[in-house]
Design an enzyme around this catalytic site. Sequence first.
Site, PDB file in Angstrom:
ATOM      1  N   GLU A 215       0.324  -1.559   0.019  1.00 55.67           N
ATOM      2  CA  GLU A 215      -0.030  -0.239  -0.336  1.00 55.67           C
ATOM      3  C   GLU A 215       0.549   1.468  -0.020  1.00 55.67           C
ATOM      4  OE1 GLU A 215      -2.723   0.199  -0.157  1.00 55.67           O
ATOM      5  OE2 GLU A 215      -4.145  -1.761  -0.120  1.00 55.67           O
TER       6      GLU A 215
ATOM      7  N   ARG B  90       0.308   3.912  -2.958  1.00 58.56           N
ATOM      8  CA  ARG B  90      -0.226   5.235  -3.041  1.00 58.56           C
ATOM      9  C   ARG B  90       1.016   5.724  -2.781  1.00 58.56           C
ATOM     10  NH1 ARG B  90      -5.933   4.171   0.483  1.00 58.56           N
ATOM     11  NH2 ARG B  90      -5.536   1.741   0.587  1.00 58.56           N
TER      12      ARG B  90
ATOM     13  N   ASP C 181      -4.911 -10.354  -8.192  1.00 58.89           N
ATOM     14  CA  ASP C 181      -4.666  -9.137  -8.913  1.00 58.89           C
ATOM     15  C   ASP C 181      -4.259  -8.542  -9.870  1.00 58.89           C
ATOM     16  OD1 ASP C 181      -4.598  -7.916  -7.357  1.00 58.89           O
ATOM     17  OD2 ASP C 181      -6.885  -6.490  -7.045  1.00 58.89           O
TER      18      ASP C 181
ATOM     19  N   GLU D 200     -12.742  -0.749  -9.937  1.00 58.90           N
ATOM     20  CA  GLU D 200     -12.436  -1.192 -10.947  1.00 58.90           C
ATOM     21  C   GLU D 200     -12.774  -1.268 -12.408  1.00 58.90           C
ATOM     22  OE1 GLU D 200     -10.168  -1.800  -7.192  1.00 58.90           O
ATOM     23  OE2 GLU D 200     -12.297  -1.510  -7.918  1.00 58.90           O
TER      24      GLU D 200
END
Length: 628
Positions: free
Chosen positions: A251, A255, A384, A518
């Site tokens: 993360e 980010r 993913d 998404e």
Amino acid sequence: MTNPSLILPQYHKYLNGAPVPFSRRTRRNSEFCLVALVFVSLTIICFGAVFYLPEFKASYGGTINNVYKHIQNAGPELLLPPHGNAKHDGVLEDPHAAWDKKALFAKIDEDYLDKRKVLERPDTGDAFKQNINVKNISFYPHAESIVEHNDIGQNNENIELRQRRDKVKEMMKHSWDSYVKYAWGKNELKPVSKHGHSGSVFGSANMGVTIVDSLDTLLIMGLNDEYKLGRDWVANNFTLENVKIDISVFETNIRFIGGFLSCYAMTGDTIFRDKAEYVAKKLLPAFKTPTGIPHSLVNLKSGNSKNFLWASGSSSILSEFGTLHLEFVYLSDITGNDIYRQKVETIREFVRGLDRPNGLYPNYLNPITGKWGQRHVSLGALGDSFYEYLLKAYIQSNGKDLIARDMFDDAMASVMDNLVQTSASGLTYLADMRFDRLEHKMDHLTCFAGGMFALAGESLGSDSSKHYSELGASLTETCHIAYDKTATKLGPEAFRFTDNNEAVAVRGNEKHNILRPETIESYFVLWRLTHDNKYREWGWEAAQAFEKYCKVSGGYSGIRDVYQIDTIKDDVQQSYFLAETLKYLYLLFSDDSLIPLDKWVFNSEAHPLPVRDQNSLYRMYQSEGVVL
């Protein structure tokens, strides 16, 4: 002896019979006439000049009022405010003194910004405008950013398109302004409660996640004042020195590092490059494992790293250690420090050499033993973005990273053989696999795959291209149907395919919507590649649904049940709503030349990174210290 005849005659005036010498107070008649003539001439000139001033001719007597108005318009620099009762610390304060102090501090700040050391000037030439399609993007603290949209015309369709784009911009401003007002410096916002949210993946540490995540979206939308506010916070307040908790490597990378790198590419402001490297160095201890596969968590104070307790056999997670490549490679290229590239190439080489069950990559890998964990395979949660980054690493390298392309093609061949399914009604979906058994479920996270496959069909130029493109379109349509089947027209967190239900959430914990991007991401990519207007219509339906069911006075909130009109709000404005969802919606209604897909590649948090050798904003580091 002086000759008396050479002495000039002296004139005398007699007073009381006695002669008085000539002085300044005595004049002859001719002198009086000369002085009077000069005085009259000067008077005529002065009055004539005043009379023939343009303002005086336009309105007699208006000159003084007009001058006063001009002074007023000049602002508070010239006119002091009226007397008031300003207080400072409870003490009555002279309003003039208060204003002078405020003006002085403002002047100091202005001088400081003007004299700020700029190491490298950004590229503002034609190549820059072509690659990001702006006029004078905001090189802080100077020029304004004005986004150009070539699709704005006079016909009804284009006017409507502009209105939709402006609406998304308005949504972004409401989200940002609410965060600034109620949660500034916190990670995220609780828009219903109107205070900071401390339950995010970064816990209670005030790291300003929403600020960093939002900056490139603000730039793209031309919200320059908002961008400058965020940029100032990054320059003056962002630090990890006081953070004593375990943070997510994944993360933090997508980010913070991704957000900083995107802003650096767009603006050339070196504060962002330096902040990106500062954060990356904090993550490096997580890579100190026998395999080079990083742990999921690193403690910023101690440097100790570990994995989540719930992860299979203390494993690292595929989607996390596989979603570092874009940022770390680019960071090495712009800093000249190859350590970041080495770290991600070590990960890739190790994973590439492993045996894979059914040709698939399980979601768990032990960083100590190098063995796969639980046999769970998914293009949704936990898996993913590993696949996404294989494709995008190839694109980012301008087709030079052939290893990434081969790994992607091999993985997708196995995915299509094992996970791609068709429902009874003909819907295409991607199932999960657990120990060789299929679970007929798609996460909302999996909906990114529609855009990924479509992008692969456009980018790879292989025998599978057509099949990739068709699969991408089919998966995107399935995700749209999952949205369309809800009362709110917003998609659930996960949806299943059974005999009685198709593309519908069955379990209670699958019915919520947390503002995820998404599906919108796939709409955007499919629009750019096909120009089929249905993707814009689907995106507009989603935008209206967010506005109707998620908007509150303090921002935008997720909802608990997409199948209920009067559902409960979850009271969280996710930072990715500003970084991804609203960005993709805005770009969906913008011209293709705004962040063109042949020059930019989006990281997993929708932060655009430049394509090498295709985008002049790549800003490759040179050995002599010059950045291109």
